[in-house]
Motif scaffolding. Structure first.
Motif, PDB file in Angstrom:
ATOM      1  N   VAL A 128      51.053-109.041 -55.458  1.00 26.96           N
ATOM      2  CA  VAL A 128      50.438-108.155 -56.448  1.00 26.96           C
ATOM      3  C   VAL A 128      48.926-108.363 -56.460  1.00 26.96           C
ATOM      4  O   VAL A 128      48.449-109.506 -56.454  1.00 26.96           O
ATOM      5  CB  VAL A 128      51.001-108.425 -57.856  1.00 26.96           C
ATOM      6  CG1 VAL A 128      50.398-107.455 -58.876  1.00 26.96           C
ATOM      7  CG2 VAL A 128      52.521-108.304 -57.851  1.00 26.96           C
ATOM      8  N   ALA A 129      48.178-107.258 -56.528  1.00 26.33           N
ATOM      9  CA  ALA A 129      46.717-107.311 -56.585  1.00 26.33           C
ATOM     10  C   ALA A 129      46.233-106.659 -57.873  1.00 26.33           C
ATOM     11  O   ALA A 129      46.557-105.498 -58.143  1.00 26.33           O
ATOM     12  CB  ALA A 129      46.111-106.592 -55.377  1.00 26.33           C
ATOM     13  N   VAL A 130      45.454-107.405 -58.674  1.00 26.52           N
ATOM     14  CA  VAL A 130      44.874-106.848 -59.901  1.00 26.52           C
ATOM     15  C   VAL A 130      43.409-107.258 -60.006  1.00 26.52           C
ATOM     16  O   VAL A 130      42.987-108.278 -59.443  1.00 26.52           O
ATOM     17  CB  VAL A 130      45.637-107.319 -61.167  1.00 26.52           C
ATOM     18  CG1 VAL A 130      47.044-106.750 -61.182  1.00 26.52           C
ATOM     19  CG2 VAL A 130      45.668-108.841 -61.261  1.00 26.52           C
ATOM     20  N   ASP A 131      42.634-106.458 -60.756  1.00 27.08           N
ATOM     21  CA  ASP A 131      41.220-106.772 -60.931  1.00 27.08           C
ATOM     22  C   ASP A 131      41.016-107.646 -62.167  1.00 27.08           C
ATOM     23  O   ASP A 131      41.979-108.120 -62.780  1.00 27.08           O
ATOM     24  CB  ASP A 131      40.384-105.493 -60.986  1.00 27.08           C
ATOM     25  CG  ASP A 131      40.679-104.614 -62.194  1.00 27.08           C
ATOM     26  OD1 ASP A 131      41.304-105.108 -63.165  1.00 27.08           O
ATOM     27  OD2 ASP A 131      40.296-103.426 -62.173  1.00 27.08           O
ATOM     28  N   ALA A 132      39.751-107.839 -62.561  1.00 30.62           N
ATOM     29  CA  ALA A 132      39.438-108.739 -63.667  1.00 30.62           C
ATOM     30  C   ALA A 132      40.005-108.257 -64.991  1.00 30.62           C
ATOM     31  O   ALA A 132      40.212-109.052 -65.914  1.00 30.62           O
ATOM     32  CB  ALA A 132      37.920-108.904 -63.783  1.00 30.62           C
ATOM     33  N   ASP A 133      40.271-106.961 -65.106  1.00 32.52           N
ATOM     34  CA  ASP A 133      40.857-106.411 -66.327  1.00 32.52           C
ATOM     35  C   ASP A 133      42.374-106.365 -66.265  1.00 32.52           C
ATOM     36  O   ASP A 133      43.025-105.880 -67.202  1.00 32.52           O
ATOM     37  CB  ASP A 133      40.337-104.986 -66.568  1.00 32.52           C
ATOM     38  CG  ASP A 133      38.846-104.966 -66.868  1.00 32.52           C
ATOM     39  OD1 ASP A 133      38.378-105.906 -67.540  1.00 32.52           O
ATOM     40  OD2 ASP A 133      38.164-104.033 -66.412  1.00 32.52           O
ATOM     41  N   VAL A 139      46.528-101.641 -52.359  1.00 30.58           N
ATOM     42  CA  VAL A 139      46.711-102.391 -51.117  1.00 30.58           C
ATOM     43  C   VAL A 139      47.238-101.440 -50.042  1.00 30.58           C
ATOM     44  O   VAL A 139      47.817-101.867 -49.050  1.00 30.58           O
ATOM     45  CB  VAL A 139      47.694-103.567 -51.302  1.00 30.58           C
ATOM     46  CG1 VAL A 139      47.101-104.624 -52.219  1.00 30.58           C
ATOM     47  CG2 VAL A 139      49.043-103.081 -51.849  1.00 30.58           C
ATOM     48  N   SER A 140      47.022-100.145 -50.278  1.00 32.69           N
ATOM     49  CA  SER A 140      47.584 -99.106 -49.430  1.00 32.69           C
ATOM     50  C   SER A 140      46.518 -98.361 -48.640  1.00 32.69           C
ATOM     51  O   SER A 140      45.410 -98.118 -49.132  1.00 32.69           O
ATOM     52  CB  SER A 140      48.351 -98.102 -50.310  1.00 32.69           C
ATOM     53  OG  SER A 140      48.800 -97.002 -49.572  1.00 32.69           O
ATOM     54  N   VAL A 202      39.637-107.453 -56.010  1.00 32.58           N
ATOM     55  CA  VAL A 202      40.759-108.220 -56.554  1.00 32.58           C
ATOM     56  C   VAL A 202      40.268-109.485 -57.247  1.00 32.58           C
ATOM     57  O   VAL A 202      39.503-110.264 -56.679  1.00 32.58           O
ATOM     58  CB  VAL A 202      41.774-108.576 -55.454  1.00 32.58           C
ATOM     59  CG1 VAL A 202      42.868-109.490 -56.016  1.00 32.58           C
ATOM     60  CG2 VAL A 202      42.404-107.301 -54.883  1.00 32.58           C
ATOM     61  N   PHE A 203      40.737-109.681 -58.467  1.00 35.02           N
ATOM     62  CA  PHE A 203      40.406-110.880 -59.232  1.00 35.02           C
ATOM     63  C   PHE A 203      41.549-111.886 -59.209  1.00 35.02           C
ATOM     64  O   PHE A 203      41.332-113.092 -59.284  1.00 35.02           O
ATOM     65  CB  PHE A 203      40.099-110.489 -60.684  1.00 35.02           C
ATOM     66  CG  PHE A 203      39.590-111.617 -61.541  1.00 35.02           C
ATOM     67  CD1 PHE A 203      38.291-112.077 -61.400  1.00 35.02           C
ATOM     68  CD2 PHE A 203      40.404-112.212 -62.497  1.00 35.02           C
ATOM     69  CE1 PHE A 203      37.812-113.113 -62.194  1.00 35.02           C
ATOM     70  CE2 PHE A 203      39.930-113.243 -63.287  1.00 35.02           C
ATOM     71  CZ  PHE A 203      38.630-113.696 -63.142  1.00 35.02           C
TER      72      PHE A 203
END
Length: 613
Positions: A128-133, A139-140, A202-203
């Motif tokens: 799973v890739a998420v940012d700082a929020d 990822v596509s 990404v975070f």
């Protein structure tokens, strides 16, 4: 070290589909509720544990009582995108689906949210890739921001895996000598090399089950299960810290910084490994302050409900089944700690995972591990696997000319296609004057490596083989191909078990759970081919039970994962191998051909490579 907390604002969960049921130091009060029934005015307080399992195609939830009995379960489908070797999902979609499943399960079980004592998450080892929020980062190749999950079965990173394996890093010896493209480092390298904008955004990179726990609690502590099994984290760095009664978050000391630098991912070391995990915990360790108010509202539960550190879905199956053995009297109790080392858990679904534990670390070429405390505390885990089993059977059936006719007949009879095929096979024994069921496939042999070989050869380039095809396209021909495919899968499991035993294990009993364990033909063929008994659990939903056990431990109902397993696991039916010596002789012969099919493939691969030089 706890992660950041933030409010969440996901939308209302989508419409659900359900299936009818077939110490913490920061909490000084028990999470149990007084119940009433029609027969009595009040009843004793009860503990109810919730397990959530996110599989490849659905999110499921199950509620269990203090004896490990399933009170109710429900499922909700999740979206998946498949384009060539790329397989992707959406973490937002997954969260909505599991919220729907939890609410439906509680409704079916007649359990209110405030009765849930503790909960745990299990999921596929997807990335799973998420940012700082906490928002999704794509990822596509498509650039679709919803598609922020690289699914476990995705094979886009084969070249990256080969590159990493050429490093000969010491961490590789704890992965059977080589990383699979299904593990996280190759996928991370692929994103960095191919999607640089996403890489910079990404975070947090998280295993799916860790992300679910983070999404529920705001605590981004990672599990020893996920980090050790899929990220090359060396869990045995914490051997001296192991204390089941005082399990706590631990600063990550098992990352090999040289490894990440050498493979071109040195930026993941920055900030004390903030993007991949600064703290780890043993499975079942209570996270944060339990459910956040936002997550509790979305799930229909109570804020503060204890949440245990997560497990990968297959490993949750192991926790839910490894102590599901029949009571065999005092002689079986002679050495409880050693007895579990003679068992292997088969978690049979889309793929199959083969879980065995040992007191000492065993290095087995081509088999993942040894992983310290990745499933059961203080045991070394050996993890074999087949990347396509249920998926392969589906593929064989759906791509056969007789499939549409078969599907219509199964629907009219209100049975599964598997059951209809099994019934067809049984009628063919007399019709073809076969000495026994398995002999029907005398002329059909299947190498089941349609999605590569995970164990024990560890060859992602291996291809599937069907030997013995004719022009026939009847339903009966499909039935024979179906049986031969089941046998091919079982020969693969035999290969894994023999390989593990040749390198120090002493496995003599199998325990099976997952969707395929409900297929009697599948289980009987495995018992006959391996020549050992297969124990089925009393409760069919072992992965959900394993996840629920995490919640039971987090709630301090039990002092350790091992104690909870012994109380909540229970054996059901035992399937014994055939006593007919001709059946054994037959399978020994087919197993020999099975092994030769791969050797022939290697030879043919070499011939073609030379031709193209």
């Amino acid at each position: 070290m706890s992660g950041l907390r933030r409010p969440w604002s996901d939308n209302t969960p989508k419409e659900k589909q359900h299936t009818p049921p077939v110490s913490r130091s920061s909490f000084s009060y028990p999470f149990s509720v007084e119940m009433s029934t029609a027969a009595t005015i009040t009843s004793p307080r009860r503990s109810i544990f919730l397990g959530v399992d996110v599989g490849t195609g659905s999110a499921r939830a199950g509620l269990f009582d203090e004896s490990g009995k399933l009170l109710g379960s429900a499922s909700s489908p999740i979206q998946i995108w498949k384009e060539g070797d790329c397989v992707e999902q959406s973490s937002t979609d997954i969260w909505h689906a599991l919220c729907a499943a939890v609410k439906s399960a509680c409704s079916l079980a007649n359990v209110s949210g405030d009765e849930v004592t503790g909960m745990g998450f299990a999921a596929t080892c997807s990335l799973v890739a998420v940012d700082a929020d906490g928002s999704p980062v794509t990822v596509s190749w498509s650039g679709d921001s919803r598609r922020n999950v690289i699914v476990w079965m995705d094979h886009r990173a084969v070249k990256q895996a080969e590159k990493i394996n050429s490093s000969n890093s010491p961490v590789l010896q704890y992965c059977g000598g080589a990383l699979s493209p299904e593990m996280e480092p190759p996928k991370l390298l692929w994103v960095k090399e191919n999607l640089p904008e996403s890489w910079s955004m990404v975070f947090r990179w998280m295993d799916l089950s860790d992300w679910l726990s983070y999404r529920a609690t705001g605590d981004d502590t990672r599990s020893l299960c996920t980090t050790v099994c899929k990220w090359t984290y060396l869990g045995h760095a914490h051997m001296q810290q192991m204390n089941g009664k005082d399990s706590r978050n631990m600063e990550t000391s098992g990352w090999d910084d040289d490894f990440w630098e050498e493979i071109g991912l040195g930026d993941l070391v920055d900030g004390h490994h903030a993007k991949i995990g600064r703290s780890v915990a043993f499975p079942g360790h209570p996270l944060g302050s339990g459910l956040t108010p936002t997550a509790a509202q979305e799930l229909g539960l109570v804020a503060g409900t204890p949440v245990g550190t997560s497990l990968i879905d297959a490993h949750a199956g192991g926790v839910g089944i490894m102590e599901s053995v029949p009571e065999l009297g005092s002689e079986a109790k002679e050495n409880d700690n050693e007895a579990i080392c003679h068992r292997m858990a088969l978690i049979c679904g889309t793929s199959t995972c083969h879980m065995a534990v040992s007191r000492n670390k065993l290095f087995i070429p081509g088999v993942w591990g040894p992983f310290w405390s990745a499933m059961i505390p203080e045991y070394w885990l050996t993890e074999g696997g087949q990347s396509a089993t249920g998926a392969l059977l589906d593929h064989i059936i759906e791509n056969h000319a007789a499939s549409p006719i078969l599907a219509n007949r199964a629907a009219s009879l209100k049975i599964s296609m598997f059951e209809l095929l099994s019934n067809t096979i049984k009628t063919m024994i007399d019709e073809l004057k076969s000495p026994f069921l398995a002999a029907l496939t005398e002329h059909i042999h299947v190498l089941p490596d349609f999605h590569g070989n995970r164990s024990p050869i560890a060859d992602p380039k291996s291809k599937g083989i069907v030997f013995g095809l004719t022009l026939e396209t009847s339903e009966k021909q499909l039935a024979l191909l179906y049986l031969a495919t089941i046998q091919g899968i079982a020969y693969g499991t035999r290969h894994i078990v023999e390989h593990c035993n040749a390198h120090g294990h002493k496995i003599n009993t199998l325990l099976a759970c997952g969707g395929l364990s409900k297929n009697s033909l599948y289980i009987q063929e495995h018992a006959d081919i391996l020549g050992c008994p297969i124990v089925l659990p009393r409760e069919s939903e072992s992965v959900l039970l394993g996840a629920a056990i995490l919640g039971a431990v987090a709630s301090k109902k039990y002092s350790s994962l091992t104690e909870a397993m012994k109380v909540l696991n229970a054996a059901g039916q035992v399937i014994h191998p055939s006593k007919n010596p001709k059946v054994k002789k037959y399978h020994d012969a087919k197993y020999r051909i099975f092994r030769e099919l791969y050797e022939q493939q290697l030879s043919q691969r070499s011939i073609m490579a030379q031709a193209l030089e």
